[in-house]
Write an enzyme that holds these catalytic residues in place. Sequence first.
Site, PDB file in Angstrom:
ATOM      1  CG  MET A  75    -105.908  59.470 -53.922  1.00 60.46           C
ATOM      2  SD  MET A  75    -106.934  60.401 -52.418  1.00 60.46           S
ATOM      3  CE  MET A  75    -108.480  59.412 -52.899  1.00 60.46           C
ATOM      4  CB  CYS A  76    -102.200  63.688 -57.998  1.00 62.87           C
ATOM      5  SG  CYS A  76    -101.779  62.303 -58.693  1.00 62.87           S
ATOM      6  CG  HIS A  77     -99.775  65.693 -52.711  1.00 67.32           C
ATOM      7  ND1 HIS A  77     -99.630  64.322 -52.964  1.00 67.32           N
ATOM      8  CD2 HIS A  77    -100.056  66.020 -51.619  1.00 67.32           C
ATOM      9  CE1 HIS A  77     -99.542  63.833 -51.721  1.00 67.32           C
ATOM     10  NE2 HIS A  77    -100.139  64.665 -50.731  1.00 67.32           N
ATOM     11  CG  MET A 113     -99.405  60.149 -60.805  1.00 70.27           C
ATOM     12  SD  MET A 113     -99.869  58.346 -61.814  1.00 70.27           S
ATOM     13  CE  MET A 113    -101.355  58.945 -62.403  1.00 70.27           C
ATOM     14  CD  GLU A 114     -97.777  65.695 -61.428  1.00 70.64           C
ATOM     15  OE1 GLU A 114     -98.419  65.808 -60.385  1.00 70.64           O
ATOM     16  OE2 GLU A 114     -96.957  64.339 -61.208  1.00 70.64           O
ATOM     17  CG  ASP A 128    -110.378  66.836 -80.574  1.00 67.21           C
ATOM     18  OD1 ASP A 128    -111.725  66.681 -80.539  1.00 67.21           O
ATOM     19  OD2 ASP A 128    -110.225  68.001 -80.508  1.00 67.21           O
TER      20      ASP A 128
END
Length: 167
Positions: A75-77, A113-114, A128
Amino acid sequence: MGELTHFNKQGRARMVDVTEKAVTHRRAVAAGEIHVSPETMAHIKNGTMKKGDVLAVAQVAGIQAAKHNWELIPMCHPLPLTGIDITFRLSDEPCMVEIQAAVTCTGVTGVEMEALTAVSVAALTVYDMCKAAQKDMEITNIRLLEKSGGKSGDYIATEHPRTEMKE
């Protein structure tokens, strides 16, 4: 708390329409940690991990993650990011890599969110890069430290005050 905007009239998830929102300068800072053994920390510091320079690769991965966040979180733009800075602090007590991501844009929705995605992917990349030397590393404490811009105003975490990080 106001009306929930991420649901349509049928109660199903939707991407919010931000067409009418004002364009403002947006900034978010997130942080997280990956706990490692003293031996793994020595490899990170000395640049002797077999896969290469752990922090350089994690930095690029974090930047890429912020840029592609909208492809990962449904749902992120997609946002025109104007700046991404990933910083690391190495700690021997406790033995960990602290990661901080600062993300900026001029747009209609925030960049929290970014920033959180950048920290998460940078930590996963450290894992990793180091997993051949250690399997039991622990990624913890991923959180938003601050955000500014937009209708909801500024936020600064009270439990985790922001610190300037230096490698």
